[in-house]
Design an enzyme around this catalytic site. Structure first.
Site, PDB file in Angstrom:
ATOM      1  CG  ASP A 161      -1.646  -0.348   9.155  1.00  0.00           C
ATOM      2  OD1 ASP A 161      -2.672   0.027   8.392  1.00  0.00           O
ATOM      3  OD2 ASP A 161      -0.764  -0.575   8.976  1.00  0.00           O
ATOM      4  CG  ASP A 209      14.134   3.438  -1.731  1.00  0.00           C
ATOM      5  OD1 ASP A 209      12.924   3.826  -1.912  1.00  0.00           O
ATOM      6  OD2 ASP A 209      14.061   2.186  -2.395  1.00  0.00           O
TER       7      ASP A 209
HETATM    8  S1  SF4 Z   1     -11.806   2.499   7.119  1.00  0.00           S
HETATM    9 FE1  SF4 Z   1     -10.417   1.062   5.795  1.00  0.00          FE
HETATM   10  S2  SF4 Z   1      -8.563   2.670   6.016  1.00  0.00           S
HETATM   11 FE2  SF4 Z   1      -9.670   3.314   7.752  1.00  0.00          FE
HETATM   12  S3  SF4 Z   1      -9.017   1.870   9.644  1.00  0.00           S
HETATM   13 FE3  SF4 Z   1     -10.497   1.004   8.536  1.00  0.00          FE
HETATM   14  S4  SF4 Z   1      -9.928  -0.372   7.074  1.00  0.00           S
HETATM   15 FE4  SF4 Z   1      -8.313   1.121   7.547  1.00  0.00          FE
END
Ligand code: SF4
Length: 763
Positions: free
Chosen positions: A37, A241
């Site tokens: 994400d 928290d």
């Molecule tokens: S490279 Fe890794 S951290 Fe970056 S968006 Fe893709 S899966 Fe996510």
């Protein structure tokens, strides 16, 4: 040491660099990775029409932003089990028997059956679930069609991951802020543990800020890798928290460490807040959190006095019975310490005025108020539903220029648990048609038994997916989805920041895979409403969305960013986007909805001696994103089996040993997992792995590719004691459970036959 990403996107646009040379016959495309994400800017190398390699960006600002999931993508997406053609169920629901059909036949039948559900039960009988992370986006087109048809029942995993945080932030200051890591002096991580291969850009930003001298405070029951690098680590009890933040506020208010001018001029409810905070003397907070009162006070002082500070979004407070209060307490800390909309603090950016944003595309104004009020969850848990978010229309228009702001897709959602109840025939009215896109609902929400019952009770279930997930196995149609390598993307930062980024299309989708744009265009046509998606292609649609810039999509997609220059303290001109125009420490909208307008803390239900341990789930393993990536051999080599973590003492007391298969049980269900002893875990706490299934295991009801063996959602309760009141989202950070040795045989996983035409591996 990586650098923190510059806050001003101008620095990205102006960065000087040379593109790395490539071999003859190789071309490159600028891409935004959607394997998780967080959307890293990366480069795809293309040879003979296929992406053969994903590597880091040539722009030095993004150089370190790549992880193993992005690198493996060409291979993972070329897996032989990828769904390449529309599949129609031919046996009983859940039999796992499908046959290949054409897109046209599938859409025609789906349209006929969906129209019948709507005619028989009303438009609200159609629910849709997406994880916009996995699909990159559906551009707001799903909501647009649903709003025109009359259904408010859209749900998403963002209900317990960032989307709900965005919605709750609005109650205090009208928007969801983003931190200026490059200029901050202090970062507070609440249970969040960004790593080199998980939330990589955030990890890099934190490390970069620390290298420039920023302090790091970590609250986490575990001695996580972030805790080990922290200036102060508060090893609080799981789920406490909100109590910890009350302790910080007690110190900050008593010692007058807050920004008095800002509080006087720009907040309402400070005196009421002070009275509530007085209910939390440090001795009480120490008891609730298990932390030393002096350390609590020291951390509060460091946060309040270091200079501008950032409390980045955390999934931890998204998923607790005190979620609304926990998120509100973060907003209150930011506000009274003067960290809102200042350099080095957290900024309320608003929309990018040049781009037609997804909130606008969604056209929420066409859905009648009567239908909006039917949204499932509105009555009992309204915070992020239309009922809780509609009061922001006028203030949002006043400050940000339009009435609806669907930040991180999390504002105007139905409540997932209430939606599944309605689907199962246990709600206020029936829901009989269910679509899910890039989403694996059985494993993505709480209470898998309820979700399975709900899906089995549908007249129509449609999945838009890349692989035959456990949830897809219960569908009537599984329609093949494209991937981020195979389509362009206008990334509007999920609607909450004003910087827009672009991703080129690097290769054609395999087989008959189609984008979410094509999916929704097809559904609009099948409902005899083609005018709802009038653009012929995704590129035409993007031309429409960027027209105000004076550029075409083809021109913009070659650039790194399109942005509005960051501005600070904009509230001095516009006020805040709340009913009062001020920061509402005491929320007028929560009060109007019948809730406590101030944050509060609900203690745990009485201890049950049959379930002496507490478990938390929802944490990612580096090789996987959510329930995905289990089919990729390289990732499974890193994490071959689902593992629970206990410390030595707790394992000994439970009578289990390292490497042994165990059962984790509670009142809702049980899962199997292997035990790993971790001395970073505190006593009596169990880390349960999230989202596990095994694509190689038997499909269909009774098996669901191992989801019934390992799926953590079987342990995630959603009864009243384990739901946040205002949002109705589950408490998955501290669920009572027990761990016992597995008496049956360890589950066997035999590789499944590839059921689809085999694709050449990319490398
Ligand atoms: S490279 Fe890794 S951290 Fe970056 S968006 Fe893709 S899966 Fe996510």
């Amino acid at each position: 040491m990586p650098a923190a990403a510059p806050f001003n996107p101008e620095d990205i646009a102006n960065a000087k660099y040379t593109e790395r040379p490539v071999k003859e016959g190789v071309t490159t495309k600028k891409l935004i990775c959607a394997a998780c994400d967080i959307a890293c800017t990366v480069v795809g190398e293309v040879q003979k029409g296929r992406v053969t390699k994903v590597r880091s960006s040539d722009n030095p600002i993004f150089r370190d932003n790549i992880c193993m999931k992005g690198i493996i993508a060409p291979k993972g997406l070329a897996h032989p089990n990828r769904v390449l053609h529309p599949m129609k169920r031919v046996g009983e629901r859940g039999s796992g028997k499908f046959e290949r059909v054409s897109w046209e036949d599938a859409l025609s039948d789906i349209g006929t059956r969906l129209k019948k559900v709507i005619a028989d039960h009303g438009p609200e009988a159609w629910a849709v679930s997406t994880s916009q992370w996995n699909t990159s986006t559906d551009h707001g087109l799903g909501r647009r069609i649903m709003n025109h048809v009359g259904s408010p029942n859209w749900i998403s995993g963002v209900a317990l991951c960032a989307g709900n945080t965005a919605a709750i932030n609005r109650f205090t200051y009208g928007w969801f802020p983003f931190g200026d890591f490059a200029n901050t002096k202090c970062i507070v991580l609440m249970g969040h543990n960004p790593r080199r291969h998980s939330w990589t850009p955030l990890y890099n930003s934190i490390r970069g800020a620390q290298a420039k001298g920023a302090k790091l405070i970590v609250m986490d029951p575990r001695r996580s890798s972030s805790a080990e690098r922290a200036d102060i680590w508060l090893p609080l009890k799981v789920g406490s928290d909100a109590a910890m933040m009350f302790g910080w506020l007690k110190v900050i208010i008593d010692e007058e460490l807050y920004d008095k001018e800002f509080v006087k001029n720009w907040t309402i409810g400070f005196e009421d807040l002070k009275k509530r905070v007085d209910e939390f003397p440090l001795e009480r907070v120490a008891k609730l959190t298990g932390c030393d009162p002096e350390m609590i006070a020291e951390a509060a002082r460091v946060y309040a006095t270091s200079g501008p500070a950032v409390i980045p979004w955390t999934p931890i407070t998204d998923m607790q019975r005190n979620s609304t209060s926990g998120i509100r307490l973060q907003t209150i800390l930011r506000s009274i310490c003067g960290n809102v909309d200042v350099p080095g603090g957290e900024l309320l950016q608003g929309f990018n005025p040049d781009i037609i944003n997804e909130s606008e595309i969604e056209m929420h104004h066409v859905l009648s108020d009567e239908q909006k009020m039917k949204q499932l969850g509105s009555r009992d848990h309204p915070a992020f539903t239309y009922r809780g978010q509609l009061p922001f229309r006028e203030p949002t228009k006043r400050v940000y220029g339009q009435e609806y702001a669907n930040l991180v897709m999390g504002c105007h959602m139905a409540t997932p648990s209430e939606t599944f109840k309605a689907m199962a025939g246990e709600g206020d009215y029936p829901v009989k048609a269910f679509f899910f896109l890039g989403n694996n609902p059985l494993l993505s929400y709480a209470n898998m038994p309820l979700i399975e019952k709900a899906m089995m009770n549908q007249d129509l279930v449609v999945a838009h997916e890349q692989f035959m997930t456990p949830s897809a196995q219960l569908a009537d149609y599984v329609l093949p989805a494209d991937s981020w390598l195979e389509r362009p993307w206008l990334h509007d930062m999920f609607g909450w920041m004003s910087t827009v980024r672009f991703s080129e299309k690097a290769m054609d989708p395999p087989g008959e895979c189609r984008s979410t744009f094509e999916f929704w265009k097809g559904i609009a046509g099948s409902l005899d409403r083609p005018e709802l998606v009038p653009w012929d292609t995704l590129e035409d649609f993007y031309d429409y969305r960027v027209a105000r810039t004076g550029n075409t999509w083809d021109e913009l997609v070659k650039t790194e960013v399109h942005f509005k220059k960051p501005a600070f303290r904009t509230y001095e001109k516009t006020g805040f986007a709340t009913p009062s125009g001020k920061v509402e420490l005491k929320s007028s909208i929560l009060e109007d909805l019948g809730f406590d307008p101030l944050p509060y803390f609900r203690e745990d239900p009485p201890h049950d001696k049959d379930y002496p341990l507490k478990m938390f789930t929802g944490v990612r393993e580096d090789g996987f994103f959510q329930t995905g990536h289990r089919h990729i051999p390289e990732m499974r080599a890193r994490h071959p089996e689902p593992e629970i973590f206990l410390n030595e003492k707790t394992a000994k007391a439970a009578g289990v040993t390292e490497g042994e298969w165990v059962t984790v049980e509670n009142q809702l269900g049980q899962i199997k997992a292997k035990l790993a002893i971790k001395d970073a875990m505190p006593d009596d706490l169990v880390r349960v792995p999230h989202g596990w299934w095994k694509p190689e295991m038997q499909q269909g009801t009774g098996h669901l590719s191992g989801a019934l063996d390992y799926g953590d959602s079987q342990l995630c309760r959603d009864d009243a004691d384990y739901l946040d009141r205002e949002q109705g989202i589950p408490h998955i950070k501290g669920i009572p459970c027990r761990v016992v040795p597995l008496v049956a045989e360890a589950p066997a996983s035999k590789p499944a036959e590839a059921s689809q035409p085999v694709m050449e591996p990319a490398e």
